[in-house]
Write a protein that holds these residues in place. Structure first.
Motif, PDB file in Angstrom:
ATOM      1  N   ASP A   1       0.869  -1.177   0.000  1.00  0.00           N
ATOM      2  CA  ASP A   1       0.000   0.000   0.000  1.00  0.00           C
ATOM      3  C   ASP A   1       0.905   1.225   0.000  1.00  0.00           C
ATOM      4  OD1 ASP A   1      -2.878   1.057   0.556  1.00  0.00           O
ATOM      5  OD2 ASP A   1      -1.569   2.200   1.866  1.00  0.00           O
ATOM      6  N   THR A   2       0.985   1.901  -1.145  1.00  0.00           N
ATOM      7  CA  THR A   2       1.913   3.022  -1.235  1.00  0.00           C
ATOM      8  C   THR A   2       1.380   4.071  -2.193  1.00  0.00           C
ATOM      9  OG1 THR A   2       4.164   3.668  -1.874  1.00  0.00           O
ATOM     10  CG2 THR A   2       3.200   1.828  -3.067  1.00  0.00           C
ATOM     11  N   ASN A   3       1.830   5.309  -2.025  1.00  0.00           N
ATOM     12  CA  ASN A   3       1.482   6.351  -2.996  1.00  0.00           C
ATOM     13  C   ASN A   3       2.716   6.760  -3.804  1.00  0.00           C
ATOM     14  OD1 ASN A   3       2.854   7.606  -0.985  1.00  0.00           O
ATOM     15  ND2 ASN A   3       1.308   9.154  -0.516  1.00  0.00           N
ATOM     16  N   LEU A   4       3.742   5.904  -3.807  1.00  0.00           N
ATOM     17  CA  LEU A   4       4.944   6.181  -4.594  1.00  0.00           C
ATOM     18  C   LEU A   4       4.686   5.898  -6.076  1.00  0.00           C
ATOM     19  CD1 LEU A   4       7.911   4.568  -2.604  1.00  0.00           C
ATOM     20  CD2 LEU A   4       7.576   6.993  -3.035  1.00  0.00           C
ATOM     21  N   PRO A   5       5.348   6.633  -6.978  1.00  0.00           N
ATOM     22  CA  PRO A   5       5.294   6.261  -8.395  1.00  0.00           C
ATOM     23  C   PRO A   5       5.892   4.861  -8.578  1.00  0.00           C
ATOM     24  CG  PRO A   5       6.336   8.421  -8.079  1.00  0.00           C
ATOM     25  CD  PRO A   5       6.169   7.827  -6.735  1.00  0.00           C
ATOM     26  N   ALA A   6       5.470   4.149  -9.624  1.00  0.00           N
ATOM     27  CA  ALA A   6       5.889   2.752  -9.829  1.00  0.00           C
ATOM     28  C   ALA A   6       7.408   2.598  -9.846  1.00  0.00           C
ATOM     29  CB  ALA A   6       5.282   2.223 -11.129  1.00  0.00           C
ATOM     30  N   GLU A   7       8.104   3.514 -10.532  1.00  0.00           N
ATOM     31  CA  GLU A   7       9.560   3.399 -10.645  1.00  0.00           C
ATOM     32  C   GLU A   7      10.233   3.528  -9.268  1.00  0.00           C
ATOM     33  OE1 GLU A   7      13.317   5.461 -13.043  1.00  0.00           O
ATOM     34  OE2 GLU A   7      11.291   6.228 -13.350  1.00  0.00           O
ATOM     35  N   ALA A   8       9.754   4.522  -8.495  1.00  0.00           N
ATOM     36  CA  ALA A   8      10.330   4.743  -7.160  1.00  0.00           C
ATOM     37  C   ALA A   8      10.037   3.565  -6.235  1.00  0.00           C
ATOM     38  CB  ALA A   8       9.776   6.031  -6.560  1.00  0.00           C
ATOM     39  N   GLU A   9       8.847   2.963  -6.391  1.00  0.00           N
ATOM     40  CA  GLU A   9       8.505   1.810  -5.550  1.00  0.00           C
ATOM     41  C   GLU A   9       9.436   0.632  -5.840  1.00  0.00           C
ATOM     42  OE1 GLU A   9       5.095  -1.447  -4.680  1.00  0.00           O
ATOM     43  OE2 GLU A   9       4.413   0.392  -5.641  1.00  0.00           O
ATOM     44  N   THR A  10       9.739   0.431  -7.141  1.00  0.00           N
ATOM     45  CA  THR A  10      10.665  -0.642  -7.533  1.00  0.00           C
ATOM     46  C   THR A  10      12.035  -0.401  -6.913  1.00  0.00           C
ATOM     47  OG1 THR A  10       9.471  -0.838  -9.612  1.00  0.00           O
ATOM     48  CG2 THR A  10      11.634  -1.879  -9.515  1.00  0.00           C
ATOM     49  N   GLU A  11      12.492   0.858  -6.921  1.00  0.00           N
ATOM     50  CA  GLU A  11      13.800   1.204  -6.333  1.00  0.00           C
ATOM     51  C   GLU A  11      13.807   0.938  -4.827  1.00  0.00           C
ATOM     52  OE1 GLU A  11      14.713   4.804  -9.535  1.00  0.00           O
ATOM     53  OE2 GLU A  11      13.807   5.233  -7.582  1.00  0.00           O
ATOM     54  N   LEU A  12      12.680   1.272  -4.185  1.00  0.00           N
ATOM     55  CA  LEU A  12      12.580   1.033  -2.738  1.00  0.00           C
ATOM     56  C   LEU A  12      12.603  -0.466  -2.437  1.00  0.00           C
ATOM     57  CD1 LEU A  12      12.169   2.143   0.143  1.00  0.00           C
ATOM     58  CD2 LEU A  12       9.715   2.090  -0.270  1.00  0.00           C
ATOM     59  N   ARG A  13      11.849  -1.242  -3.245  1.00  0.00           N
ATOM     60  CA  ARG A  13      11.834  -2.712  -3.065  1.00  0.00           C
ATOM     61  C   ARG A  13      13.246  -3.273  -3.245  1.00  0.00           C
ATOM     62  NH1 ARG A  13       6.884  -5.524  -3.427  1.00  0.00           N
ATOM     63  NH2 ARG A  13       5.087  -4.145  -3.670  1.00  0.00           N
ATOM     64  N   SER A  14      13.961  -2.746  -4.222  1.00  0.00           N
ATOM     65  CA  SER A  14      15.329  -3.208  -4.495  1.00  0.00           C
ATOM     66  C   SER A  14      16.238  -2.907  -3.299  1.00  0.00           C
ATOM     67  CB  SER A  14      15.847  -2.515  -5.759  1.00  0.00           C
ATOM     68  OG  SER A  14      17.227  -2.731  -5.895  1.00  0.00           O
ATOM     69  N   PHE A  15      16.102  -1.691  -2.741  1.00  0.00           N
ATOM     70  CA  PHE A  15      16.901  -1.285  -1.564  1.00  0.00           C
ATOM     71  C   PHE A  15      16.628  -2.229  -0.378  1.00  0.00           C
ATOM     72  CE2 PHE A  15      16.559   1.015   2.517  1.00  0.00           C
ATOM     73  CZ  PHE A  15      17.895   1.338   2.725  1.00  0.00           C
ATOM     74  N   ILE A  16      15.328  -2.521  -0.123  1.00  0.00           N
ATOM     75  CA  ILE A  16      14.953  -3.396   0.987  1.00  0.00           C
ATOM     76  C   ILE A  16      15.427  -4.826   0.737  1.00  0.00           C
ATOM     77  CG2 ILE A  16      12.978  -4.420   2.227  1.00  0.00           C
ATOM     78  CD1 ILE A  16      13.545  -1.516   3.026  1.00  0.00           C
TER      79      ILE A  16
END
Length: 310
Positions: A1-16
């Motif tokens: 559940d997020t309000n991040l743009p898709a690209e930024a969400e992918t980057e966050l998932r990658s970081f985690i």
């Protein structure tokens, strides 16, 4: 559940995912780091915490074929300042964990709204209390330092929680010896007439049996001056500085007391310090409890009490 743009969400998932691979996420204990994302702010502070759903964890211990569900929760803010609120955010996640029951499909009705209000509920209480109490904040600081019981009346649930969180954040819990804290709590609870009653039935709270001292009055002014900017992280920093100064004063007094056991001039220095520090009433209570088992130091404290009374 997020309000991040898709690209930024992918980057966050990658970081985690990288953190998970390195084993850098501890269950129930959050961390704060700066993350580069494809959003206008480019770099943001990220609090992240791994946790297991408690009901499934209990089932997993009973039935070995069940794997407990694990989650990582991230909160993104403007900078790494979330680190000053890490303990509050850990507690916020813990409360979710206790109430989380995915069997009831309450993701939309409970989990998402709970996560969306993280900033309001975990970061802003100190700021709201400062704005609510204004110049009466000194009495709240005094109650937190002296472990005086506080009773809140006629307040809505959020205000009551805010006051409770403020008192917990302003107390010296974890900074003074645990035994001292327990003894102080017992001593102050026994003096029931000294319990503070906060009545929130009017726009500004009314306080009964409230105490204060010069130290708390000075710090109250610092809080009120900071209220113009309205930055919750600034208030947290002021609160940490307030506690740090209180601890420095306690340590200075203890040092003077050790010297005063053998030197009458040092005893006078103790007295002057207590008179001038602005918080002599509270410091004396704390050292009295800490030195209860030390006859020589206890004698010094008794003499100081007599001096201060006079």
């Amino acid at each position: 559940d997020t309000n991040l743009p898709a690209e930024a969400e992918t980057e966050l998932r990658s970081f985690i995912a990288k953190r998970l691979t390195k084993g850098a996420l501890f269950e129930g204990m959050g961390s704060v780091a700066t993350v580069g994302l494809s959003i206008p702010e480019s770099k943001v502070g990220c609090y992240y915490c791994r946790f297991q759903q408690e009901s499934l964890l209990e089932m997993a211990t009973l039935e070995s074929d069940i794997n407990p569900s694990e989650y990582v929760i991230c909160f993104l803010g403007g900078s790494e300042k979330e680190d000053t609120f890490r303990l509050e955010l850990d507690k916020y996640i813990q409360n979710l964990k206790i109430n989380l029951d995915l069997e009831q499909k309450n993701l939309e009705t409970y989990v998402s709204p709970y996560l969306r209000s993280w900033f309001e509920d975990a970061i802003c209480p100190i700021q709201r209390v400062v704005q609510l109490f204004q110049d009466k904040l000194a009495s709240l600081l005094h109650a937190a330092l002296s472990y005086t019981p506080v009773e809140v009346k006629n307040a809505d649930e959020r205000t009551e929680k805010d006051i409770s969180r403020f008192l917990a954040a302003a107390s010296l819990q974890g900074l003074v010896q645990e035994g001292t804290m327990t003894s102080l709590c017992i001593a102050m609870t026994e003096e029931q007439h000294k319990s503070i009653v906060i009545d929130c039935s009017r726009p500004q709270p009314q306080l009964h049996n409230a105490g204060s001292n010069r130290f708390c009055e000075d710090w109250m002014q610092t809080f009120v001056n900071g209220a113009e900017g309205g930055n919750p992280f600034l208030f947290r920093q002021i609160l940490e500085n307030f506690k740090l100064k209180a601890i420095q004063d306690i340590n200075n007094l203890k040092r003077f007391i050790r010297q005063a056991e053998m030197n009458h001039y040092a005893l006078f220095k103790c007295y002057l310090f207590l008179k001038n520090c602005g918080s002599g009433d509270i410091l004396l209570k704390i050292v009295k409890v800490e030195h209860a088992e030390m006859p020589e130091a206890r004698n010094v404290v008794t003499v100081l009490e007599e001096f201060m009374r006079e």
